[in-house]
Design a protein around this motif. Structure first.
Motif, PDB file in Angstrom:
ATOM      1  N   GLY A  49      89.495  89.487 -35.421  1.00  0.00           N
ATOM      2  CA  GLY A  49      90.950  90.377 -34.986  1.00  0.00           C
ATOM      3  C   GLY A  49      90.605  90.454 -33.944  1.00  0.00           C
ATOM      4  O   GLY A  49      91.015  90.408 -32.818  1.00  0.00           O
ATOM      5  N   SER A  50      89.172  91.360 -33.026  1.00  0.00           N
ATOM      6  CA  SER A  50      89.168  91.144 -32.197  1.00  0.00           C
ATOM      7  C   SER A  50      88.668  89.907 -30.994  1.00  0.00           C
ATOM      8  O   SER A  50      89.039  90.663 -30.007  1.00  0.00           O
ATOM      9  N   ALA A  51      88.463  89.482 -31.761  1.00  0.00           N
ATOM     10  CA  ALA A  51      88.416  87.714 -31.325  1.00  0.00           C
ATOM     11  C   ALA A  51      89.677  87.250 -30.603  1.00  0.00           C
ATOM     12  O   ALA A  51      89.635  86.695 -29.229  1.00  0.00           O
ATOM     13  N   LEU A  52      90.986  87.551 -31.479  1.00  0.00           N
ATOM     14  CA  LEU A  52      91.917  87.268 -31.628  1.00  0.00           C
ATOM     15  C   LEU A  52      92.804  87.506 -30.573  1.00  0.00           C
ATOM     16  O   LEU A  52      93.606  87.031 -29.209  1.00  0.00           O
ATOM     17  N   LEU A  53      92.274  89.374 -30.110  1.00  0.00           N
ATOM     18  CA  LEU A  53      93.200  90.072 -29.661  1.00  0.00           C
ATOM     19  C   LEU A  53      92.825  89.732 -27.782  1.00  0.00           C
ATOM     20  O   LEU A  53      93.350  90.052 -27.455  1.00  0.00           O
ATOM     21  N   ARG A  61      67.504  81.054 -36.999  1.00  0.00           N
ATOM     22  CA  ARG A  61      68.155  80.452 -36.081  1.00  0.00           C
ATOM     23  C   ARG A  61      69.053  81.310 -35.961  1.00  0.00           C
ATOM     24  O   ARG A  61      70.812  81.363 -35.779  1.00  0.00           O
ATOM     25  N   THR A  62      68.903  83.254 -36.564  1.00  0.00           N
ATOM     26  CA  THR A  62      69.796  84.033 -35.609  1.00  0.00           C
ATOM     27  C   THR A  62      69.344  85.286 -34.874  1.00  0.00           C
ATOM     28  O   THR A  62      68.254  85.068 -34.680  1.00  0.00           O
ATOM     29  N   ARG A  63      70.396  85.399 -33.586  1.00  0.00           N
ATOM     30  CA  ARG A  63      70.141  85.755 -32.804  1.00  0.00           C
ATOM     31  C   ARG A  63      70.855  87.809 -32.739  1.00  0.00           C
ATOM     32  O   ARG A  63      71.849  87.061 -33.873  1.00  0.00           O
ATOM     33  N   LEU A  64      70.402  88.936 -32.643  1.00  0.00           N
ATOM     34  CA  LEU A  64      71.628  89.709 -32.299  1.00  0.00           C
ATOM     35  C   LEU A  64      72.272  90.346 -31.290  1.00  0.00           C
ATOM     36  O   LEU A  64      71.624  90.084 -30.393  1.00  0.00           O
ATOM     37  N   GLU A  65      73.678  90.491 -31.157  1.00  0.00           N
ATOM     38  CA  GLU A  65      74.233  90.949 -29.881  1.00  0.00           C
ATOM     39  C   GLU A  65      74.488  92.202 -29.979  1.00  0.00           C
ATOM     40  O   GLU A  65      75.278  92.465 -31.482  1.00  0.00           O
ATOM     41  N   ARG A  66      74.426  93.073 -29.886  1.00  0.00           N
ATOM     42  CA  ARG A  66      74.563  94.414 -29.527  1.00  0.00           C
ATOM     43  C   ARG A  66      76.452  94.950 -29.239  1.00  0.00           C
ATOM     44  O   ARG A  66      76.983  95.795 -29.857  1.00  0.00           O
ATOM     45  N   GLU A  67      77.707  93.481 -28.552  1.00  0.00           N
ATOM     46  CA  GLU A  67      78.723  94.821 -28.267  1.00  0.00           C
ATOM     47  C   GLU A  67      79.220  92.784 -27.817  1.00  0.00           C
ATOM     48  O   GLU A  67      78.746  91.956 -27.677  1.00  0.00           O
ATOM     49  N   PHE A  68      80.393  93.525 -28.988  1.00  0.00           N
ATOM     50  CA  PHE A  68      81.140  92.107 -28.938  1.00  0.00           C
ATOM     51  C   PHE A  68      81.918  92.387 -27.496  1.00  0.00           C
ATOM     52  O   PHE A  68      82.968  92.487 -27.534  1.00  0.00           O
ATOM     53  N   THR A  69      82.326  91.144 -26.543  1.00  0.00           N
ATOM     54  CA  THR A  69      83.497  90.901 -25.716  1.00  0.00           C
ATOM     55  C   THR A  69      83.843  89.902 -25.255  1.00  0.00           C
ATOM     56  O   THR A  69      82.653  88.573 -25.712  1.00  0.00           O
ATOM     57  N   ALA A  70      84.215  88.827 -25.121  1.00  0.00           N
ATOM     58  CA  ALA A  70      85.086  87.803 -24.779  1.00  0.00           C
ATOM     59  C   ALA A  70      83.632  87.169 -23.728  1.00  0.00           C
ATOM     60  O   ALA A  70      83.685  86.192 -23.629  1.00  0.00           O
ATOM     61  N   GLU A  71      83.345  88.119 -22.523  1.00  0.00           N
ATOM     62  CA  GLU A  71      81.994  87.122 -22.136  1.00  0.00           C
ATOM     63  C   GLU A  71      80.418  86.751 -23.462  1.00  0.00           C
ATOM     64  O   GLU A  71      80.320  85.524 -23.092  1.00  0.00           O
ATOM     65  N   GLU A  90      81.919  83.853 -24.896  1.00  0.00           N
ATOM     66  CA  GLU A  90      81.923  81.702 -23.620  1.00  0.00           C
ATOM     67  C   GLU A  90      80.214  82.088 -23.823  1.00  0.00           C
ATOM     68  O   GLU A  90      79.965  81.155 -23.127  1.00  0.00           O
ATOM     69  N   ARG A  91      78.929  82.935 -23.721  1.00  0.00           N
ATOM     70  CA  ARG A  91      78.052  82.960 -23.744  1.00  0.00           C
ATOM     71  C   ARG A  91      77.505  82.156 -24.540  1.00  0.00           C
ATOM     72  O   ARG A  91      76.748  80.677 -24.931  1.00  0.00           O
ATOM     73  N   ALA A  92      77.577  82.306 -26.157  1.00  0.00           N
ATOM     74  CA  ALA A  92      77.768  81.635 -27.401  1.00  0.00           C
ATOM     75  C   ALA A  92      78.266  80.272 -27.420  1.00  0.00           C
ATOM     76  O   ALA A  92      77.250  79.537 -27.724  1.00  0.00           O
ATOM     77  N   ARG A  93      79.679  79.978 -26.575  1.00  0.00           N
ATOM     78  CA  ARG A  93      80.032  79.295 -26.965  1.00  0.00           C
ATOM     79  C   ARG A  93      79.235  77.518 -25.615  1.00  0.00           C
ATOM     80  O   ARG A  93      78.869  76.776 -26.147  1.00  0.00           O
ATOM     81  N   SER A  94      79.197  78.413 -24.742  1.00  0.00           N
ATOM     82  CA  SER A  94      78.156  77.620 -23.538  1.00  0.00           C
ATOM     83  C   SER A  94      77.104  77.157 -23.783  1.00  0.00           C
ATOM     84  O   SER A  94      76.409  75.897 -23.658  1.00  0.00           O
ATOM     85  N   ALA A  95      76.507  77.933 -24.921  1.00  0.00           N
ATOM     86  CA  ALA A  95      74.889  77.944 -25.680  1.00  0.00           C
ATOM     87  C   ALA A  95      75.393  76.766 -26.316  1.00  0.00           C
ATOM     88  O   ALA A  95      73.752  75.684 -26.805  1.00  0.00           O
ATOM     89  N   ALA A  96      75.701  76.333 -27.599  1.00  0.00           N
ATOM     90  CA  ALA A  96      76.267  75.553 -28.866  1.00  0.00           C
ATOM     91  C   ALA A  96      76.544  74.339 -28.219  1.00  0.00           C
ATOM     92  O   ALA A  96      77.416  74.341 -27.306  1.00  0.00           O
ATOM     93  N   PRO A  97      76.129  73.094 -28.662  1.00  0.00           N
ATOM     94  CA  PRO A  97      76.286  72.074 -28.710  1.00  0.00           C
ATOM     95  C   PRO A  97      77.216  71.672 -29.797  1.00  0.00           C
ATOM     96  O   PRO A  97      77.644  70.050 -29.576  1.00  0.00           O
ATOM     97  N   GLY A  98      77.973  72.336 -30.363  1.00  0.00           N
ATOM     98  CA  GLY A  98      79.454  71.900 -31.303  1.00  0.00           C
ATOM     99  C   GLY A  98      80.509  73.466 -31.320  1.00  0.00           C
ATOM    100  O   GLY A  98      80.140  73.837 -30.373  1.00  0.00           O
ATOM    101  N   ASP A  99      80.977  73.112 -32.379  1.00  0.00           N
ATOM    102  CA  ASP A  99      82.114  73.917 -32.770  1.00  0.00           C
ATOM    103  C   ASP A  99      80.951  75.050 -32.897  1.00  0.00           C
ATOM    104  O   ASP A  99      79.958  75.612 -34.016  1.00  0.00           O
ATOM    105  N   LEU A 100      82.308  76.552 -32.815  1.00  0.00           N
ATOM    106  CA  LEU A 100      81.874  78.066 -33.166  1.00  0.00           C
ATOM    107  C   LEU A 100      82.596  77.987 -34.269  1.00  0.00           C
ATOM    108  O   LEU A 100      83.727  78.194 -33.915  1.00  0.00           O
ATOM    109  N   THR A 101      82.257  79.151 -35.054  1.00  0.00           N
ATOM    110  CA  THR A 101      83.269  79.723 -36.390  1.00  0.00           C
ATOM    111  C   THR A 101      82.829  80.970 -36.119  1.00  0.00           C
ATOM    112  O   THR A 101      81.965  81.588 -35.668  1.00  0.00           O
ATOM    113  N   ILE A 102      83.946  81.523 -36.511  1.00  0.00           N
ATOM    114  CA  ILE A 102      84.272  82.982 -36.141  1.00  0.00           C
ATOM    115  C   ILE A 102      84.607  83.999 -37.516  1.00  0.00           C
ATOM    116  O   ILE A 102      86.355  82.986 -38.149  1.00  0.00           O
TER     117      ILE A 102
END
Length: 191
Positions: free
Chosen positions: A130-134, A98-108, A111-123
């Motif tokens: 820190g990058s997500a907060l910024l 149940r794990t996938r790899l993303e090469r680049e961390f971006t707001a998009e 948001e893709r992960a959030r759209s695909a998630a049936p629940g909340d997400l933890t980071i």
């Protein structure tokens, strides 16, 4: 759409690990593990950087992990049921289900992960979080304050971050740890 929750253990002086990278002072007891596992009930997806993924993968790859304690077994089951997204440009592959790899961390990407998630997400992990907060994609900050100061190390929050937070929950544990949960208020007005 689910919330993105930054969940992190912190020393009282604001570090996730000390100058040597040690975070053994943040190991929770059974009551804390039980509470944190219960908090994960609405979470369907974990967002990790490489180092945090390598640390957390033990819950699936080490067959002894569920035997560490009754609450460890419950946490291991919870962890294995969730999806994981690992953001890394250096990791060749993932080695848990149940794990996938993303090469680049971006707001998009968040948001893709959030759209695909049936629940909340933890980071988890202060570098990725820190990058997500910024980037402004974190909805909730959940600190597990540990009764220790470490004098330096990896900070829980990045330099230059300004947030307005609203306290929504606090709870104390018999081992001296305190969990405080804040909603991130948007937008932040400066000037």
């Amino acid at each position: 759409m689910g919330k993105v929750i930054y969940s992190v253990a912190s020393s009282l002086d604001g570090y996730n690990s000390d100058a040597q990278g040690d975070f053994s002072w943040a190991v929770p007891d059974e009551a804390v593990v039980a509470a944190l596992t219960a908090d994960l009930a609405p979470v369907s997806t974990y967002l990790y950087g490489r180092r945090m993924y390598e640390t957390m993968a033990v819950w699936e790859t080490d067959p002894t992990a569920p035997t560490w304690s009754p609450e460890s077994a419950h946490f291991a089951d919870t962890w294995k049921r969730a999806d994981k997204v690992v953001f890394s440009s250096s990791l060749d592959r993932t080695w848990t289900e149940r794990t996938r790899l993303e090469r680049e961390f971006t707001a998009e990407a968040v948001e893709r992960a959030r759209s695909a998630a049936p629940g909340d997400l933890t980071i988890e992990g202060p570098t990725l979080a820190g990058s997500a907060l910024l980037l402004g994609v974190v909805d909730v900050v959940e600190l597990l304050l540990c009764p220790v100061t470490v004098g330096g190390g990896t900070p829980v929050f990045p330099d230059g971050l300004s947030l307005d937070l609203r306290l929504v929950r606090q709870r104390r544990f018999d081992n001296g740890m305190v969990q405080i949960t804040y909603d991130v208020d948007r937008p932040r007005h400066t000037g």
